[in-house]
Design a protein around this motif. Structure first.
Motif, mmCIF file in Angstrom:
data_model
loop_
_atom_site.group_PDB
_atom_site.id
_atom_site.type_symbol
_atom_site.label_atom_id
_atom_site.label_comp_id
_atom_site.label_asym_id
_atom_site.label_seq_id
_atom_site.Cartn_x
_atom_site.Cartn_y
_atom_site.Cartn_z
ATOM 1 N N ALA A 59 0.831 -1.206 0.000
ATOM 2 C CA ALA A 59 0.000 0.000 0.000
ATOM 3 C C ALA A 59 0.865 1.256 0.000
ATOM 4 C CB ALA A 59 -0.920 -0.007 1.225
ATOM 5 N N HIS A 60 1.964 1.217 0.758
ATOM 6 C CA HIS A 60 2.863 2.377 0.814
ATOM 7 C C HIS A 60 3.516 2.620 -0.541
ATOM 8 C CE1 HIS A 60 5.800 5.224 2.349
ATOM 9 N NE2 HIS A 60 6.754 4.496 1.800
ATOM 10 N N PHE A 73 2.375 1.732 -3.463
ATOM 11 C CA PHE A 73 1.361 2.203 -4.407
ATOM 12 C C PHE A 73 1.071 3.685 -4.181
ATOM 13 C CE2 PHE A 73 -3.088 2.817 -5.756
ATOM 14 C CZ PHE A 73 -2.996 2.345 -7.065
ATOM 15 N N ALA A 74 0.930 4.066 -2.910
ATOM 16 C CA ALA A 74 0.672 5.474 -2.597
ATOM 17 C C ALA A 74 1.845 6.349 -3.005
ATOM 18 C CB ALA A 74 0.386 5.629 -1.100
ATOM 19 N N SER A 75 3.072 5.861 -2.821
ATOM 20 C CA SER A 75 4.259 6.635 -3.190
ATOM 21 C C SER A 75 4.305 6.847 -4.694
ATOM 22 C CB SER A 75 5.525 5.911 -2.727
ATOM 23 O OG SER A 75 5.559 5.813 -1.324
ATOM 24 N N ARG A 76 3.940 5.817 -5.448
ATOM 25 C CA ARG A 76 3.961 5.969 -6.898
ATOM 26 C C ARG A 76 2.860 6.930 -7.352
ATOM 27 N NH1 ARG A 76 3.127 1.571 -11.818
ATOM 28 N NH2 ARG A 76 3.519 3.086 -13.461
ATOM 29 N N LEU A 77 1.706 6.860 -6.704
ATOM 30 C CA LEU A 77 0.636 7.792 -7.058
ATOM 31 C C LEU A 77 1.073 9.236 -6.827
ATOM 32 C CD1 LEU A 77 -2.718 6.241 -5.757
ATOM 33 C CD2 LEU A 77 -2.078 6.697 -8.119
ATOM 34 N N ALA A 78 1.836 9.464 -5.759
ATOM 35 C CA ALA A 78 2.273 10.812 -5.434
ATOM 36 C C ALA A 78 3.489 11.239 -6.238
ATOM 37 C CB ALA A 78 2.602 10.906 -3.942
ATOM 38 N N GLY A 79 4.097 10.290 -6.955
ATOM 39 C CA GLY A 79 5.299 10.587 -7.718
ATOM 40 C C GLY A 79 4.996 11.160 -9.089
ATOM 41 N N PRO A 80 6.051 11.400 -9.874
ATOM 42 C CA PRO A 80 5.870 12.009 -11.194
ATOM 43 C C PRO A 80 5.100 11.137 -12.177
ATOM 44 C CG PRO A 80 8.152 11.287 -10.859
ATOM 45 C CD PRO A 80 7.467 11.174 -9.545
#
Length: 386
Positions: A146-147, A149-156
């Motif tokens: 989950a972390h 996935f969330a990090s990729r969503l917040a990434g470029p």
């Protein structure tokens, strides 16, 4: 190698072939021959279970994961399980591979099956510790996934991830639409009234999800392709009937009256695809949040070239505090069921963008007593040239 003697002996023959489903539908890995162990030889069972998963991975999962990545990942999981079972407070790394959760599921199954096939007697307290350790490792894998996935969503590349997910949804949804329509038209044999209504609901739901996937992709890419560049000649009646037919099963299922009306010249020049998507979105959500009464879709001629479209309902109405942010994307509801639209807000964002691209403005009037009415006026010249 047997844990009791510590001497090296050839491993017992391993059954070949794919895992077979049990009566409960759970995939079961082939179990190696019984191993001789004492009550405390859980490490031996863990090793055998992990080796079994490694040996059968390609046959049971078949995702093409190479052995040089699979074996270290399984060893890392085994170490993490042992550490969690020992409760020594020293966390052990877990693999970051996508199928880590699947590995652990197969390990749990293989561990229990090999334990039941062993000659020794499991010590209950230690067994519970190992099972609890497996659960804690599973929780860590889930949190880590989950972390990431969330990090990729917040990434470029977060926007592209959303687009990828939407693309992945479209293919199966298109297949569902085709099959539902084929069955609904009795091409595969006669259907009764109940089946016809159920197929209509399936089609409506799949169509709505397909439209949402399309809208997400278009919105993520700027929305330049939401409206046809050149106006097309179309029939307002055909647009209204098409929207009515798609959402009718929802109205019938809820016992609501669904009406549509149109006046003025029927043949117009504009963007029928975008118009249909707006009316479908508004009508679907009006039906979703109306419990009694009716939903009406209307088209009224205002001037010779201008038409007003509206979707009204007798639902609960919109709360006053929701109106200022009603057309914003990813706006959450104040309370469950309080908004007339999804908590993401994408539906109304898409509707407003479409209406704006067609040269109009989406407006809303709502009250708890009368329900909600969305309406907009478009410049749609008579396609007959009169």
């Amino acid at each position: 190698m047997t844990a009791a003697s510590g001497s090296a002996e050839p491993d017992p023959p391993r059954a070949r072939g794919r895992g077979t489903p049990s009566s409960s539908g759970v995939l079961r890995l082939p179990v190696q021959g019984p191993i001789a162990l004492q009550a405390a030889d859980f490490d031996a069972v863990i090793e055998v279970a992990m080796n079994s998963v490694a040996d059968r991975w390609e046959e049971t999962v078949g995702d093409g994961l190479l052995r040089d990545k699979l074996t270290p990942a399984l060893a890392m999981l085994a170490t993490a399980v042992r550490r969690e079972a020992a409760s020594d407070g020293i966390p052990s790394p877990i693999p970051v591979l996508v199928p880590a959760r699947r590995m652990l599921d197969l390990f749990r199954q293989s561990f229990l099956e090999h334990l039941s096939a062993s000659d020794g007697t499991p010590e209950p307290v230690q067994l519970l510790r190992i099972l609890a350790g497996i659960e804690r490792v599973q929780d860590r894998i889930d949190r880590d996934a989950a972390h990431r996935f969330a990090s990729r969503l917040a990434g470029p590349d977060g926007l592209e991830l959303v687009v990828e997910v939407a693309h992945d949804l479209r293919s199966p949804l298109t297949s569902i639409l085709f099959l539902a329509e084929t069955l609904h038209q009795a091409r595969s044999g006669p259907i009764n009234n109940v089946q016809e209504r159920q197929l209509g609901l399936i089609y409506s739901a799949a169509f709505g999800l397909t439209s949402l996937a399309n809208d997400v992709i278009e919105l993520a890419r700027g929305g330049d392709r939401l409206v046809d560049q050149q106006p097309l000649a179309f029939s307002i009646t055909e647009v209204m009937e098409a929207v009515h037919d798609i959402v009718r099963p929802i109205a019938e299922e809820k016992g609501l009256k669904l009406r549509w009306s149109s006046n003025g010249s029927d043949s117009r020049s504009g963007q029928p695809g975008a118009l249909s998507r707006v009316l479908l979105n508004l009508a679907t959500n009006a039906l979703k949040y109306t419990d009694d009464g009716h939903v009406e879709i209307s088209a009224k001629q205002v001037t010779r070239t201008r038409m007003e479209f509206a979707v009204s309902d007798t639902g609960r109405g919109l709360p006053a505090e929701a109106l200022p942010s009603l057309f914003e994307s990813f706006t959450h509801r104040y309370k469950p069921g309080e908004y007339t639209f999804s908590s993401s807000g994408l539906g109304l964002t898409i509707c407003r963008r479409l209406v704006s691209a067609m040269g109009g403005e989406l407006e809303v009037a709502s009250s708890a007593e009368t329900g909600t009415r969305f309406h907009f006026v478009l410049e749609l010249p008579d396609a007959t040239g009169r």
